[in-house]
Design a protein around this motif. Sequence first.
Motif, short mmCIF file in Angstrom:
data_model
loop_
_atom_site.label_atom_id
_atom_site.label_comp_id
_atom_site.label_asym_id
_atom_site.label_seq_id
_atom_site.Cartn_x
_atom_site.Cartn_y
_atom_site.Cartn_z
N MET A 4 0.62 -1.29 0.05
CA MET A 4 0.09 -0.05 -0.05
C MET A 4 0.94 1.24 0.07
O MET A 4 0.62 2.27 -0.66
N ASN A 5 1.85 1.19 0.84
CA ASN A 5 2.71 2.49 0.83
C ASN A 5 3.79 2.71 -0.16
O ASN A 5 3.62 3.85 -0.40
N TRP A 6 4.22 2.04 -0.67
CA TRP A 6 5.29 2.00 -1.49
C TRP A 6 5.16 1.40 -3.05
O TRP A 6 5.75 1.91 -3.89
N MET A 7 4.34 0.41 -3.15
CA MET A 7 4.43 -0.17 -4.57
C MET A 7 2.89 0.38 -5.13
O MET A 7 3.19 0.44 -6.35
N ASN A 8 1.85 0.35 -4.58
CA ASN A 8 0.55 0.73 -5.27
C ASN A 8 0.64 2.13 -6.02
O ASN A 8 -0.02 2.20 -7.09
N TRP A 9 1.47 3.16 -5.40
CA TRP A 9 1.54 4.39 -5.85
C TRP A 9 2.70 4.57 -6.89
O TRP A 9 2.78 5.93 -7.20
N GLY A 10 3.68 3.73 -7.18
CA GLY A 10 4.56 4.06 -7.82
C GLY A 10 5.99 4.42 -7.18
O GLY A 10 6.94 4.66 -7.83
N GLN A 11 6.04 4.70 -5.85
CA GLN A 11 6.98 5.34 -5.09
C GLN A 11 8.51 4.18 -5.21
O GLN A 11 9.39 4.55 -5.61
N ALA A 12 8.06 3.08 -5.28
CA ALA A 12 9.26 2.03 -5.34
C ALA A 12 9.67 1.80 -6.63
O ALA A 12 10.78 1.77 -6.84
N GLN A 13 8.65 1.70 -7.67
CA GLN A 13 9.03 1.63 -8.88
C GLN A 13 10.01 2.94 -9.29
O GLN A 13 11.07 2.66 -10.30
N LEU A 14 9.74 4.02 -8.96
CA LEU A 14 10.64 5.04 -9.22
C LEU A 14 11.85 4.95 -8.96
O LEU A 14 12.85 5.44 -9.31
N SER A 54 -2.68 11.46 1.66
CA SER A 54 -2.59 11.86 0.31
C SER A 54 -1.20 11.90 -0.44
O SER A 54 -0.85 11.46 -1.66
N CYS A 55 -0.20 12.22 0.32
CA CYS A 55 1.07 12.53 -0.24
C CYS A 55 1.88 11.36 -0.70
O CYS A 55 2.71 11.44 -1.78
N VAL A 56 1.48 10.18 -0.10
CA VAL A 56 2.17 8.77 -0.32
C VAL A 56 1.58 8.55 -1.79
O VAL A 56 2.09 7.80 -2.75
N THR A 57 0.37 8.94 -2.31
CA THR A 57 -0.14 8.57 -3.70
C THR A 57 0.28 9.40 -4.79
O THR A 57 0.07 9.25 -5.94
#
Length: 246
Positions: free
Chosen positions: A35-45, A229-232
């Motif tokens: 939820m925190n890192w993968m769903n919104w693309g942070q880890a992919q970035l 919302s900032c994590v998204t």
Amino acid sequence: MEMIPSFDGTLLALHRLGAGRPVILLHGLFSSAQMNWMNWGQAQLLADAGFECLMPDLRAHGDSGKPHDPAAYPPDVLARDALALVKALGLTDFDLVGFSLGARTSVRAVINGLRPRRLALGGMGLEGLAGWTGRSAFFTDAIDRFDEVKHGDPAFAAVSFMKTMKVDRVAARLLLQTFSDTPPEALAALTMPTLVVNGDKDRDNGSPDRLAEALPNATLVTVPGTHMSCVTKPELGEAIRDFLLG
């Protein structure tokens, strides 16, 4: 996903993405690595920038162990889990990133001896560390009143998120009792370059400005959004990436 035994044998779920410089990403309360890192693309970035993202689900969260035995929740248990994970993975040169509870866990882990090259603390202010027992009491109350909280109640958002994440409330309540306050003077241990990054509408854990001022070597960055919302938004991942590459 792989399962890593912690210091007491409790299994921690570890998710990996990318190849390159290791960076440990610790998620927030009632959340998960997904939820925190993968769903919104942070880890992919971060993976696209040349990092190997090592993303554990914290104890009592996600796919990790959720023991109901109070003995499985000694003081600073999440920091002890972080140290055990680094030891199990044989890491000697790595970066550490935490959001909200993950930021608090990162601070506690460094105070307890973890030595990342760079440290990023998201969604955290000075009061969220020094006055954590008050925040812990708020979430414990939300768990205790779980079935009676209605829209308009201050705990409504927390209860709604717990429902979305299907939180094990017994394990979560035990975990909340393991947290202690971190006085500002203890932050002297955080000598590595540190990023404090918060949403412009996020003061859930107090003042990020005061936290940055209390740290020996901090950079403060503001990104769009509230605590939730900032994590998204990509700006959070971009700020972390740019700091780790700096």
